[in-house]
Every structure is written in structure tokens, then in C-alpha cells.
Scaffold this active site. Sequence first.
Site, PDB file in Angstrom:
ATOM      1  N   SER A 146      73.458  71.820  75.934  1.00  0.00           N
ATOM      2  CA  SER A 146      73.067  71.597  74.542  1.00  0.00           C
ATOM      3  C   SER A 146      72.939  70.095  74.317  1.00  0.00           C
ATOM      4  O   SER A 146      73.520  69.303  75.050  1.00  0.00           O
ATOM      5  CB  SER A 146      74.120  72.162  73.597  1.00  0.00           C
ATOM      6  OG  SER A 146      75.284  71.366  73.688  1.00  0.00           O
ATOM      7  N   GLY A 182      79.547  67.212  73.225  1.00  0.00           N
ATOM      8  CA  GLY A 182      79.893  66.009  73.977  1.00  0.00           C
ATOM      9  C   GLY A 182      79.621  66.173  75.463  1.00  0.00           C
ATOM     10  O   GLY A 182      79.055  65.285  76.116  1.00  0.00           O
ATOM     11  N   GLU A 239      86.474  71.069  79.795  1.00  0.00           N
ATOM     12  CA  GLU A 239      87.755  71.742  79.519  1.00  0.00           C
ATOM     13  C   GLU A 239      87.649  73.210  79.953  1.00  0.00           C
ATOM     14  O   GLU A 239      86.562  73.752  80.087  1.00  0.00           O
ATOM     15  CB  GLU A 239      88.137  71.589  78.053  1.00  0.00           C
ATOM     16  CG  GLU A 239      87.114  72.091  77.063  1.00  0.00           C
ATOM     17  CD  GLU A 239      87.439  73.487  76.589  1.00  0.00           C
ATOM     18  OE1 GLU A 239      88.619  73.785  76.407  1.00  0.00           O
ATOM     19  OE2 GLU A 239      86.503  74.284  76.434  1.00  0.00           O
ATOM     20  N   GLN A 244      79.764  74.333  76.960  1.00  0.00           N
ATOM     21  CA  GLN A 244      79.867  75.702  76.449  1.00  0.00           C
ATOM     22  C   GLN A 244      78.508  76.384  76.351  1.00  0.00           C
ATOM     23  O   GLN A 244      78.337  77.509  76.815  1.00  0.00           O
ATOM     24  CB  GLN A 244      80.536  75.703  75.066  1.00  0.00           C
ATOM     25  CG  GLN A 244      80.664  77.115  74.509  1.00  0.00           C
ATOM     26  CD  GLN A 244      81.374  77.171  73.174  1.00  0.00           C
ATOM     27  OE1 GLN A 244      81.993  76.214  72.753  1.00  0.00           O
ATOM     28  NE2 GLN A 244      81.296  78.297  72.509  1.00  0.00           N
ATOM     29  N   GLU A 301      54.102  73.740  89.290  1.00  0.00           N
ATOM     30  CA  GLU A 301      52.909  74.071  88.514  1.00  0.00           C
ATOM     31  C   GLU A 301      53.150  73.960  87.016  1.00  0.00           C
ATOM     32  O   GLU A 301      52.252  73.637  86.253  1.00  0.00           O
ATOM     33  CB  GLU A 301      52.440  75.497  88.839  1.00  0.00           C
ATOM     34  CG  GLU A 301      51.524  75.565  90.024  1.00  0.00           C
ATOM     35  CD  GLU A 301      51.053  76.990  90.269  1.00  0.00           C
ATOM     36  OE1 GLU A 301      50.292  77.516  89.441  1.00  0.00           O
ATOM     37  OE2 GLU A 301      51.460  77.573  91.280  1.00  0.00           O
TER      38      GLU A 301
END
EC number: 3.6.5.-
Length: 452
Positions: A143, A147, A74, A15, A257
Site C-alpha cells: 500500500s 509505513g 511486525e 498488511q 509486453e
Amino acid sequence: MPSDGRECVSIHIGQAGAQIGNACWELYCIEHGLDEAGFLKEEEKNKKQQSLQAFFSESMNGKHVPRAIYVDLEPTVLDEIRNGVYGNLFHPDQIINGKEDAANNYARGHYTIGKELIDVVLDRIRKQTENCEGLQGFLVFHSFGGGTGSGFSSLLMERLSVEFGKKSKLEFSVYPAPQVSTSVVEPYNSILTTHTTLELSDCSFMVDNEAIYDLCRQKLHVERPSYSNLNRLIAQVVSSITASLRFDGALNVDLNEFQTNLVPYPRIHFPLATYAPVISADRAHHEPLSVQDITHMCFEKANQMVKCDPSAGKYMAVCLLYRGDVVPKDVNAAISSVKAKRGINFVDWCPTGFKVGINYQAPITVEGGDLAKVHRAVCMLSNTTAIAEAWARLDHKFDLMYSKRAFVHWFVGEGMEEGEFMEARDDLAALEKDYAEVSRDTADLEEENDEF
């Protein structure tokens, strides 16, 4: 249109990855004068098109398609993209979802559910890379706490390393915020994914929701920031980092770089991002900001994208990426005044430590967004030992739960070995130690060596 062979493939996972992706591609389209379907707007057609090829591939009919893949275990978030304003920008094959989510469980994302999807995803990524003349590398957005974001990302990074060994892999990671938590097991997921990707990722730019939430509230005066407010601000940072691949400038910086200038040791690759000026549209007219003003803003704690205290640490390297109406003379003056300020400390083995990029493309903002249109902006990426404080916070939360073995059965039930928890935790203890080591003065280390 010939490509100059500096293509990047963006991979948006879970998400957070998908929603940050939305904000980024919305901004890229506006910056490059493309409409929602990827065609050049009429007024842009006569202008010299700068290197769109790095991020878009052009089809025979003039449609520009993002070099991107979206993955979630999902469908809900990805369905929003398919049915959203930019739904036609992407080819249906670029958006891949499974049937059931990872339920905030690293092990589901990495072992059980993730396994079913990984081959399809790799196949689609391969198709994207075959369409590149000279692939620079991958930008992975995810993130740490979710999960899918933790488990599937680390599985994918493992597979990318095998298949595209030498290509750069840069991460944009949403780090769990100190106060705001989206799930109880965030510390587990974060530490497991960091352990798995520590040796695989070349550079990882971290942002935390709380820091960005505060920026939106305090600087942009948005009373109740939503994820879309947060993501548009993150998109400005991503755009600054990638602008040098997409536009002309006096001092351009490419992906390799970044690593060369920001990562002194392979494991210490978590730069802190700061963006300035963050001012709301209604205040912009009252505050004309000079190069010196915006440079100093970068060293203020309130403008950081992760909650930590740089004055408590030392800088190892700083990369300043300016865009808009900026000339090198002003930048040099600004840097001199920063160096003269107290409270900005460098490690003694890297006393100079400033790398500068200047890009002439003025910062562009989204119509109806929160950010003011300004003539110049800067994004500072700094590798500072202060970020170790963020790891220490996370490790502490992990320890509190793990000492009681709380929630561990959910992970083990998905095919994980309990030993992986301690292995990951030990690796992060070593990372904290690495940070402590680099911040110590060379003289202290030499004294110790003499004693042996």
C-alpha cells in the site's frame, strides 16, 4: 517438469500486501487444482498441467511452493498466514517479520526499522531467484499509505534495482482512497514512496479501497464489505493480469509486453484497472453477458478500481485481457463499437491503442465467495491521463498538512531530512505536468514550438 523460464517472484509487503497475497494464492491454488498444502488434487493429476512453473516451484515429493516472499515489520498479520488455512503452502523462510511495526511512518519503514530487515529479505529473494530458469521479474504488492507499505517497499525497490537491474518490476499498489483514510499521514507516505520508486518501477497497477468498496456494495450487494471481500475482487484482477503467464491462450501477453504496450513514457506508468463482469452469484443466471457487454462495462466509471473520471481525460493505451469463452471475431466487433462511442477519447498521437490478450481458461471463483461464476470475463488496463486527478487530490492533501509542517517531526526523528519532503513534492508536481503534457494535442505543441 521443465520450466519454460518465465518465472515471477511475488513480494508481499506490509498488511495490505500480505492480505492481497493471501487472496491471490488462494485463487491461484483453485485455478491450478492444488490443495491447501500445494499438492495436486486427485482429479487434476491426469490433466495436462499448464505452466504452473511460472508461479510455483515443485519439490521432489510433488508439493508446489509459491515463488513468493512475505514481509512485514511486525508479526500479527504474518502470524495469521502461518496459522491460517494456507499456512502449509509456504516454506517458513518465505515469511519474514520484524519485532516492531513502522507505525504508519515512511521513515521507520525506509530508514530505521526497515534497515534491520532488508538484508535478510534480499537474501531470501535471492534464494527464490536462484531457483528460477529464466526469471521474468518481480510483482510487488503493497500500500502507499502504510509505513511498511511505503517505506520498506521503496527501500526494497532500490535494492532490487541494484541487484537485478534489468528485470521487470511491476507493482500492485493500494492507493489512498479519497474519502476513507486509514491514517492521517497517508499523503506524506504516498508521496514519499511514489517519489522514491518513480524511476525504479516499470509499471504500477493502482487500486483504491473506496472504489473497490463501492464495487462490493453496489455490484455484489455486500452490505458491509470487509478487507477479505475487497481482496478477493483485487485477486481476480491480479489473476487476469498473470493468467497469460500461467495458461494457454490465443494471444498471450507476458510481463515485458505489458510495459511495451501500456507505458508510452517511463514515468507515465500507472494504468487504471477495470474488471467485468462484477456480478453477484444470485444474479448471474439472469444476465448472460456477451463479449460486447463486458467490453462496454470496462469503460463505465462504476467498474473502475480507482476513483477518477476517464471521460475527463484521454486514453494513451488500452490492454484488454479476456478469459474464457471468447473468440477474436467478437473482440474485434466489440472494440469497433467502443471506438464508435462518444466520450471515449484517445490522445491524437496514439489513435489505435488497443492491445488484446485472450486466454481460454474460464474465470474461476472462490467457493462461497461473492462473485458469480461466469463463462467469460475481461480485465482492462488503460493508461489514461485521467489518473492525474488522483495525484492532484493526493498532492493537495499533502500541501494542506505540510504548509503547517504537521507531523513532520515524526519523520525527521527517524533519520529523514526535511528536504526530502519538498524534493518528493516537486517530483509529483512534475508528474502532474507530465500528464498534462501528454494529453495536449500535437498540433498545440507544434504551434508553441513555432513561436520559439
